[in-house]
Write an enzyme that holds these catalytic residues in place. Structure first.
Site, PDB file in Angstrom:
ATOM      1  CB  SER A 129      -1.097   0.041   1.208  1.00 49.96           C
ATOM      2  OG  SER A 129      -0.474   0.113   2.341  1.00 49.96           O
ATOM      3  CG  HIS A 142      10.011   0.787  12.393  1.00 55.81           C
ATOM      4  ND1 HIS A 142      10.324  -0.531  12.301  1.00 55.81           N
ATOM      5  CD2 HIS A 142       9.468   0.829  13.675  1.00 55.81           C
ATOM      6  CE1 HIS A 142      10.113  -1.341  13.238  1.00 55.81           C
ATOM      7  NE2 HIS A 142       9.564  -0.458  13.997  1.00 55.81           N
TER       8      HIS A 142
END
Ligand code: GAR
Length: 196
Positions: free
Chosen positions: A21, A112
């Site tokens: 995505s 992250h």
């Protein structure tokens, strides 16, 4: 007479192992950019949905298994062929080998799904991160965008964005909140980073 501005084009290779995505969001964001181009999507997994998303958007793809990634001859010719200037890790799980970090100094960026330095390091990816955040009872989480160094999740920070967590949140709703931050900020941060 106005002076002609010479702007360097930045060619990005996105490395992704999973759904993609973020990969798709970055491709779409830069589709109309004159300065920043996504030239290649690399995955270590042939079944990564990120590859399908890239193909649909007309971006060249390549599968590079972990063993090949770890040898210069397995990855460098591919990156050279596509004139790659920088690499974006968007949910890419293998460690980046030292020779690649040396070949792209301060040009490899990772996202992250937590506020590093908390919840980073080996084994901390995807849902593992959100489960750990929930188990700790934290009141906020977020995203960290940082340079890649040989030590997992510990390179210099470029940008962080946070979001509150309520006691009702589950690892799944935490993941959704993090996803929203990623969609809203990751391409813009890359644009700011590589637009001077
Ligand atoms: C993203 O949430 C990204 O932050 C995370 O993997 C997800 C990939 O989603 N990365 C890590 O956990 C790296 N340690 P996507 O494939 O849908 O972009």
């Amino acid at each position: 007479m106005p002076r002609k501005q010479i702007c360097k084009v930045m060619n990005i290779a996105i490395f992704a192992s999973g759904s993609g995505s973020n990969c798709e969001n970055i491709i779409r964001y830069f589709r109309t950019s004159e300065r920043i181009h996504v030239v290649l999507v690399v995955s270590n997994r042939p079944d990564a949905y990120a590859l399908e998303r890239a193909r649909r958007l007309g971006v060249p793809t390549a599968v590079v298994p972990k063993g090949e990634l770890n040898t210069p001859e397995g990855i460098m010719p591919l990156l050279k062929k596509h004139d790659t200037d920088c690499i974006v890790l968007a949910g890419f799980l293998p460690m980046i080998p030292d020779f690649l970090i040396d070949a792209y100094p301060q040009k490899i960026v990772n996202i992250h799904p937590a506020l590093l330095p908390r919840y980073g390091g080996k084994g901390m990816w995807g849902h593992h991160v959100h489960e750990a955040v929930k188990a700790a009872g934290d009141t906020e989480t977020g995203i960290s965008i940082h340079y890649v160094t040989p030590v997992c999740d510990s390179g210099e920070m470029i940008a962080q964005f946070s979001t509150p967590i309520s006691p009702d949140d589950t690892p799944e709703t935490i993941a959704m909140k993090v996803h929203e931050l990623e969609m809203a900020h990751f391409p813009q941060v890359l644009e700011q980073l590589w637009s001077d």
